[in-house]
Design a protein around this motif. Sequence first.
Motif, PDB file in Angstrom:
ATOM      1  N   ASP A  38      51.720   6.859  13.052  1.00  0.00           N
ATOM      2  CA  ASP A  38      52.010   6.884  11.619  1.00  0.00           C
ATOM      3  C   ASP A  38      52.896   5.697  11.238  1.00  0.00           C
ATOM      4  OD1 ASP A  38      50.541   9.162  11.126  1.00  0.00           O
ATOM      5  OD2 ASP A  38      52.240  10.522  11.428  1.00  0.00           O
ATOM      6  N   GLY A  39      52.492   4.973  10.207  1.00  0.00           N
ATOM      7  CA  GLY A  39      53.249   3.809   9.749  1.00  0.00           C
ATOM      8  C   GLY A  39      52.795   2.504  10.351  1.00  0.00           C
ATOM      9  N   VAL A  40      51.761   2.529  11.208  1.00  0.00           N
ATOM     10  CA  VAL A  40      51.279   1.296  11.831  1.00  0.00           C
ATOM     11  C   VAL A  40      50.724   0.354  10.766  1.00  0.00           C
ATOM     12  CG1 VAL A  40      48.948   2.196  12.249  1.00  0.00           C
ATOM     13  CG2 VAL A  40      49.854   0.373  13.698  1.00  0.00           C
ATOM     14  N   LYS A  41      50.957  -0.942  10.949  1.00  0.00           N
ATOM     15  CA  LYS A  41      50.445  -1.951  10.020  1.00  0.00           C
ATOM     16  C   LYS A  41      48.982  -2.215  10.356  1.00  0.00           C
ATOM     17  CE  LYS A  41      51.832  -6.348   7.941  1.00  0.00           C
ATOM     18  NZ  LYS A  41      52.336  -5.763   6.700  1.00  0.00           N
ATOM     19  N   MET A  42      48.092  -2.043   9.381  1.00  0.00           N
ATOM     20  CA  MET A  42      46.664  -2.113   9.661  1.00  0.00           C
ATOM     21  C   MET A  42      46.230  -3.465  10.223  1.00  0.00           C
ATOM     22  SD  MET A  42      44.594   0.136   6.831  1.00  0.00           S
ATOM     23  CE  MET A  42      43.091  -0.012   7.814  1.00  0.00           C
ATOM     24  N   LEU A  43      46.720  -4.558   9.638  1.00  0.00           N
ATOM     25  CA  LEU A  43      46.283  -5.864  10.107  1.00  0.00           C
ATOM     26  C   LEU A  43      46.716  -6.136  11.546  1.00  0.00           C
ATOM     27  CD1 LEU A  43      46.704  -8.270   7.060  1.00  0.00           C
ATOM     28  CD2 LEU A  43      44.591  -7.616   8.203  1.00  0.00           C
ATOM     29  N   ASP A  44      47.775  -5.477  11.990  1.00  0.00           N
ATOM     30  CA  ASP A  44      48.238  -5.693  13.358  1.00  0.00           C
ATOM     31  C   ASP A  44      47.218  -5.228  14.393  1.00  0.00           C
ATOM     32  OD1 ASP A  44      50.571  -6.789  12.474  1.00  0.00           O
ATOM     33  OD2 ASP A  44      51.908  -5.294  13.347  1.00  0.00           O
ATOM     34  N   PHE A  45      46.439  -4.186  14.062  1.00  0.00           N
ATOM     35  CA  PHE A  45      45.451  -3.750  15.049  1.00  0.00           C
ATOM     36  C   PHE A  45      44.018  -4.089  14.633  1.00  0.00           C
ATOM     37  CE2 PHE A  45      45.774   0.043  12.335  1.00  0.00           C
ATOM     38  CZ  PHE A  45      44.461   0.480  12.214  1.00  0.00           C
ATOM     39  N   VAL A  46      43.750  -4.180  13.339  1.00  0.00           N
ATOM     40  CA  VAL A  46      42.400  -4.511  12.897  1.00  0.00           C
ATOM     41  C   VAL A  46      42.052  -5.952  13.269  1.00  0.00           C
ATOM     42  CG1 VAL A  46      40.920  -4.837  10.884  1.00  0.00           C
ATOM     43  CG2 VAL A  46      42.346  -2.798  11.063  1.00  0.00           C
ATOM     44  N   GLY A  47      42.991  -6.881  13.113  1.00  0.00           N
ATOM     45  CA  GLY A  47      42.728  -8.279  13.438  1.00  0.00           C
ATOM     46  C   GLY A  47      42.307  -8.480  14.883  1.00  0.00           C
ATOM     47  N   PRO A  48      43.126  -8.060  15.868  1.00  0.00           N
ATOM     48  CA  PRO A  48      42.704  -8.194  17.266  1.00  0.00           C
ATOM     49  C   PRO A  48      41.421  -7.431  17.576  1.00  0.00           C
ATOM     50  CG  PRO A  48      45.061  -7.781  17.131  1.00  0.00           C
ATOM     51  CD  PRO A  48      44.518  -7.593  15.750  1.00  0.00           C
ATOM     52  N   ALA A  49      41.251  -6.234  16.987  1.00  0.00           N
ATOM     53  CA  ALA A  49      40.045  -5.449  17.248  1.00  0.00           C
ATOM     54  C   ALA A  49      38.799  -6.213  16.813  1.00  0.00           C
ATOM     55  CB  ALA A  49      40.125  -4.108  16.521  1.00  0.00           C
ATOM     56  N   GLU A  50      38.860  -6.888  15.671  1.00  0.00           N
ATOM     57  CA  GLU A  50      37.713  -7.648  15.190  1.00  0.00           C
ATOM     58  C   GLU A  50      37.384  -8.817  16.119  1.00  0.00           C
ATOM     59  OE1 GLU A  50      35.564  -7.090  13.006  1.00  0.00           O
ATOM     60  OE2 GLU A  50      36.431  -5.540  11.734  1.00  0.00           O
ATOM     61  N   VAL A  51      38.406  -9.401  16.743  1.00  0.00           N
ATOM     62  CA  VAL A  51      38.153 -10.481  17.699  1.00  0.00           C
ATOM     63  C   VAL A  51      37.303  -9.974  18.857  1.00  0.00           C
ATOM     64  CG1 VAL A  51      39.227 -12.012  19.404  1.00  0.00           C
ATOM     65  CG2 VAL A  51      40.213 -11.820  17.111  1.00  0.00           C
ATOM     66  N   PHE A  52      37.688  -8.829  19.417  1.00  0.00           N
ATOM     67  CA  PHE A  52      36.933  -8.294  20.556  1.00  0.00           C
ATOM     68  C   PHE A  52      35.529  -7.839  20.134  1.00  0.00           C
ATOM     69  CE2 PHE A  52      41.399  -7.620  21.929  1.00  0.00           C
ATOM     70  CZ  PHE A  52      41.363  -8.449  23.044  1.00  0.00           C
ATOM     71  N   LEU A  53      35.410  -7.290  18.923  1.00  0.00           N
ATOM     72  CA  LEU A  53      34.090  -6.883  18.446  1.00  0.00           C
ATOM     73  C   LEU A  53      33.185  -8.091  18.208  1.00  0.00           C
ATOM     74  CD1 LEU A  53      34.957  -3.970  15.990  1.00  0.00           C
ATOM     75  CD2 LEU A  53      33.849  -3.812  18.221  1.00  0.00           C
ATOM     76  N   GLU A  54      33.753  -9.178  17.657  1.00  0.00           N
ATOM     77  CA  GLU A  54      32.965 -10.391  17.464  1.00  0.00           C
ATOM     78  C   GLU A  54      32.549 -10.983  18.812  1.00  0.00           C
ATOM     79  OE1 GLU A  54      31.567 -11.777  15.025  1.00  0.00           O
ATOM     80  OE2 GLU A  54      32.491 -10.859  13.271  1.00  0.00           O
ATOM     81  N   ALA A  55      33.434 -10.891  19.801  1.00  0.00           N
ATOM     82  CA  ALA A  55      33.082 -11.387  21.133  1.00  0.00           C
ATOM     83  C   ALA A  55      31.883 -10.627  21.685  1.00  0.00           C
ATOM     84  CB  ALA A  55      34.274 -11.258  22.075  1.00  0.00           C
ATOM     85  N   ASN A  56      31.770  -9.353  21.339  1.00  0.00           N
ATOM     86  CA  ASN A  56      30.631  -8.564  21.799  1.00  0.00           C
ATOM     87  C   ASN A  56      29.301  -9.052  21.227  1.00  0.00           C
ATOM     88  OD1 ASN A  56      32.011  -6.890  23.509  1.00  0.00           O
ATOM     89  ND2 ASN A  56      32.181  -5.177  22.071  1.00  0.00           N
ATOM     90  N   GLN A  57      29.355  -9.816  20.123  1.00  0.00           N
ATOM     91  CA  GLN A  57      28.126 -10.388  19.585  1.00  0.00           C
ATOM     92  C   GLN A  57      27.570 -11.476  20.502  1.00  0.00           C
ATOM     93  OE1 GLN A  57      26.889  -8.906  16.775  1.00  0.00           O
ATOM     94  NE2 GLN A  57      28.717  -7.617  17.046  1.00  0.00           N
ATOM     95  N   ARG A  58      28.478 -12.082  21.293  1.00  0.00           N
ATOM     96  CA  ARG A  58      28.068 -13.130  22.220  1.00  0.00           C
ATOM     97  C   ARG A  58      27.897 -12.593  23.633  1.00  0.00           C
ATOM     98  NH1 ARG A  58      28.943 -18.423  21.221  1.00  0.00           N
ATOM     99  NH2 ARG A  58      27.739 -18.577  23.152  1.00  0.00           N
ATOM    100  N   ILE A  59      28.813 -11.744  24.057  1.00  0.00           N
ATOM    101  CA  ILE A  59      28.755 -11.179  25.400  1.00  0.00           C
ATOM    102  C   ILE A  59      29.279  -9.755  25.319  1.00  0.00           C
ATOM    103  CG2 ILE A  59      30.962 -12.305  25.932  1.00  0.00           C
ATOM    104  CD1 ILE A  59      30.058 -12.273  28.893  1.00  0.00           C
ATOM    105  N   ASP A  60      28.412  -8.796  25.529  1.00  0.00           N
ATOM    106  CA  ASP A  60      28.751  -7.386  25.334  1.00  0.00           C
ATOM    107  C   ASP A  60      29.689  -6.936  26.444  1.00  0.00           C
ATOM    108  OD1 ASP A  60      28.837  -4.870  24.301  1.00  0.00           O
ATOM    109  OD2 ASP A  60      26.871  -4.263  25.042  1.00  0.00           O
ATOM    110  N   SER A  61      30.991  -7.172  26.234  1.00  0.00           N
ATOM    111  CA  SER A  61      31.944  -7.041  27.330  1.00  0.00           C
ATOM    112  C   SER A  61      33.075  -6.063  27.065  1.00  0.00           C
ATOM    113  CB  SER A  61      32.544  -8.422  27.646  1.00  0.00           C
ATOM    114  OG  SER A  61      33.584  -8.345  28.574  1.00  0.00           O
ATOM    115  N   TYR A  62      33.303  -5.710  25.792  1.00  0.00           N
ATOM    116  CA  TYR A  62      34.494  -4.941  25.460  1.00  0.00           C
ATOM    117  C   TYR A  62      34.157  -3.575  24.865  1.00  0.00           C
ATOM    118  CZ  TYR A  62      36.880  -9.420  26.008  1.00  0.00           C
ATOM    119  OH  TYR A  62      37.359 -10.596  26.507  1.00  0.00           O
TER     120      TYR A  62
END
Length: 345
Positions: A38-62
């Motif tokens: 509770d109280g977590v800043k959304m961009l703090d976890f959404v930003g890194p999560a999107e990096v790993f999800l985008e990486a999966n578009q190139r290599i399905d690894s995460y």
Amino acid sequence: MEAAFHYRGCSRSSEVRVITPAKVSGGRKRRIGILLFDGVKMLDFVGPAEVFLEANQRIDSYELVMMSYDGADVTTSLGVRVGVNSSAADGGVFDTIIIPGSERAAAVFTPDVLEAARLLTERTRRITSICSGAFALASLGLLDGRKATTHWKFAGTLAARFPAIDVNPDSIFVRDGRISTSAGVAAGIDLALALVEEDHGAAIARSVAQLLLVYMQRSGGQSQFSASLRAAPPRTPAAIAVAEYVNTDPTRPCTVTDLAAHANVSTRHLNRIIREELGMTPLEYVNSMRLDLATGHLESGASVAQAAEYAGYSTPVAFRRAFVARLGITPSDYQRRFQTTRQAS
């Protein structure tokens, strides 16, 4: 409150057992666990999560796994409810754990959340924090004797409460062994890109950065964005007199002797009080104010040569050297990035 900063259930001197997942092979994915609360800043976890999800578009690894300490949904700093996949205790083994932060610094790291962080950090190969998430790692003793960073506005508090940590307030992110810490919000994206590069090489990381329209690696540190990383305000009459004298006209030539005479103190005394109050020598303070003046001219549209002249630098080269030393970025790059938000037509 003090209890919010310290986890009482984990002895700092106790040995931490670390489970290291096997390397990804044969289709196995690297599990990335993100601890929400509770109280977590959304961009703090959404930003890194999107990096790993985008990486999966190139290599399905995460494989991304969102967790809370008890498996219940959490409410972010925006008031948005976010569902999770499991509790921390049931999350299993991870390749990487991410502890995001909050605008309330360490206040969100209750004993329950810290217990969840302890469980997760014992079952992972890499540990990372975003923004004030460093307070959770610090409370568990994981940053003792290490270099670390956090958002510039929390860096002083982190250093004061945890003196065993070598806090680097100007760093975008810091990697010390298997533990990485980063500044706030967008810095989590920088760190995630570095982790993808470590896992799969620069080409994959670069393609992710291009897809997200971000820099592969940003130039400079947090001092590009934070006036608070500069000198503290003077307190004593002599230091105030020097500050006013310099601020009135930073371009005028002056020596330590000139400044001491203006403040009516000895040069030795002046050196001591300016160091104590402003954290630099008198001439470093003069140069700092001169650089602030030149930066203001840059932001107003002056050329690099004009900014150097208006601020009293002998040459544009001398200005550029001083600018890069402070900000880690050239005056031209700074002007391009920070002068305007208008898009070229």
